[in-house]
Design an enzyme around this catalytic site. Structure first.
Site, short mmCIF file in Angstrom:
data_model
loop_
_atom_site.label_atom_id
_atom_site.label_comp_id
_atom_site.label_asym_id
_atom_site.label_seq_id
_atom_site.Cartn_x
_atom_site.Cartn_y
_atom_site.Cartn_z
N CYS A 76 0.86 -1.18 0.00
CA CYS A 76 0.00 0.00 0.00
C CYS A 76 0.89 1.23 0.00
CB CYS A 76 -0.86 -0.02 1.26
SG CYS A 76 -1.81 1.49 1.53
N CYS A 190 -0.93 3.85 -6.31
CA CYS A 190 -1.81 3.21 -5.33
C CYS A 190 -1.95 1.79 -5.82
CB CYS A 190 -3.18 3.90 -5.30
SG CYS A 190 -4.42 2.96 -4.37
N1 DGL Z 1 -4.09 0.57 -1.81
C1 DGL Z 1 -3.74 1.70 -1.06
C2 DGL Z 1 -2.55 2.45 -1.61
O1 DGL Z 1 -1.74 1.86 -2.27
C3 DGL Z 1 -4.76 2.56 -0.36
C4 DGL Z 1 -6.18 2.59 -0.79
C5 DGL Z 1 -7.05 3.23 0.26
O2 DGL Z 1 -7.39 2.54 1.22
O3 DGL Z 1 -7.34 4.43 0.14
O4 DGL Z 1 -2.38 3.62 -1.39
#
Ligand code: DGL
Length: 268
Positions: A76, A190
Site C-alpha cells: 500500500c 496506489c
Molecule cells: N491501496 C492503497 C494504496 O496503495 C490505499 C487505498 C485506500 O485505502 O485508500 O495507497
C-alpha cells in the site's frame, strides 16, 4: 510452525495489495502467503497522517505475533509513504514497502511530463516530493489523488460492472490540469490501480503508458528471501480481513483466482 512454513505477509486496506501479491507469487510459488486486508480501516487514502501512523505499525505488530511472517510487504503506497520507517523501527522482521514508481516513469517519459495517480494522502506526502526531486527533476510531475478510483477497483473485484463515467472523471482530474495533455507516462501510485489497468487504458489517450512498482517489489522479496527454506509442494494462501463481514466473504471467488491463490478466508 517451522521456519519453512513461515509466510510472507502482505498488508493493504483492501484488495489493492493483490497487485503486489500476484507478481510475487509468480516468482515464489512455494511460499506460504498471508494477505491482510484491513477493511475495518478502509479507506486509508482519506485518513490523516496521524491516523495512518497510529494504525499501521500497531496492526502489523499484532499480525506479526499472530502469523510469525518471515517478511512483511506493506502493499500500500499510502501506508508505506507515511509509516514505513515507524514499522521498520518497531518490528524485528524485514519490511518491504511500496513507493510510487516515479523513477521508472521518468526514465520512460519522452515528453518529460509524468502523472502520479494515488490516494489523496499519498500525493501530498513529502516522500513523493523527494522522489520527484531525486528522479524526475527535469520533468513536470502532475499529481491527482482519487478515492473514487480505489472504490472502483474494490467494485471490480467484487464483480460489479465498470462505471465508465467515473473512470473518465478520474483521468480528467489528471489530464485536465495545465500541461496534462502532454503526459505520456502515469504512475499508478496506489496498489489498487493496477487492478483496473484495462479500464484506465480504455479511457486514456492511446499513447499513454502506466507504470507501477509491483514487479520490482516481487524481485526485491525474492532477493531478500534467497536461500531460505520453503514448504515442500507449493505454498498456501490465506486472506485475513480485519472485519470479517459479508462483503469480505463475497470476495472469495476473486481471491481464489490462480494468480492470487488465496483459497482460505478468515477474520483477524
Ligand atoms: N491501496 C492503497 C494504496 O496503495 C490505499 C487505498 C485506500 O485505502 O485508500 O495507497
Amino acid at each position: 510452525m517451522t521456519e519453512r512454513d513461515a509466510p510472507i505477509l502482505f498488508l493493504d486496506s483492501g484488495v489493492g495489495g493483490l497487485s503486489v501479491l500476484a507478481p510475487t507469487r509468480a516468482l515464489l510459488r512455494h511460499a506460504n502467503v498471508v494477505y491482510v486486508a484491513d477493511n475495518a480501516g478502509y479507506p486509508y487514502g482519506t485518513k490523516t497522517e496521524g491516523e495512518i501512523a497510529a494504525r499501521v505499525p500497531a496492526l502489523l505488530g499484532r499480525l506479526s505475533e499472530r502469523y510469525r511472517p518471515r517478511l512483511i510487504v506493506i502493499a500500500c503506497n499510502t501506508a508505506s509513504t507515511i509509516a514505513l520507517g515507524a514499522v521498520r523501527a518497531a518490528l524485528d522482521v524485514p519490511v518491504v514497502g511500496t513507493v510510487p514508481a516515479i523513477k521508472p516513469a521518468a526514465e520512460a517519459s519522452v515528453s518529460r511530463v509524468i502523472g502520479v495517480l494515488g490516494t489523496k494522502a499519498t500525493v501530498r506526502q513529502p516522500y513523493v516530493d523527494d522522489l520527484a526531486a531525486r528522479f524526475a527533476a527535469d520533468c513536470t510531475v502532475l499529481r491527482h489523488g482519487s478515492a473514487d478510483l480505489v472504490a472502483l477497483a474494490e467494485a471490480k473485484l467484487a464483480g460489479m460492472a465498470p462505471d465508465w463515467a467515473a473512470y473518465r472523471a478520474v483521468m480528467a482530474g489528471l489530464l485536465d490540469q495545465p500541461g496534462g495533455e502532454r503526459i505520456d507516462v502515469v504512475v499508478n501510485a496506489c496498489t489498487h490501480f493496477p487492478l483496473v489497468a484495462d479500464e484506465l487504458a480504455a479511457v486514456s489517450p492511446g499513447h499513454m503508458r502506466f507504470v507501477d512498482g509491483g514487479a520490482g517489489i516481487a524481485r526485491r522479496v525474492a532477493y531478500l528471501t534467497t536461500g531460505q527454506d520453503w514448504p515442500a509442494g507449493g505454498g498456501t494462501g490465506r486472506a485475513v480481513f480485519t472485519r470479517a463481514d459479508d462483503a469480505a466473504f463475497a470476495l472469495a471467488p476473486a481471491l481464489a483466482l490462480a494468480r492470487f491463490g488465496l483459497t482460505r478466508i478468515e477474520g483477524l
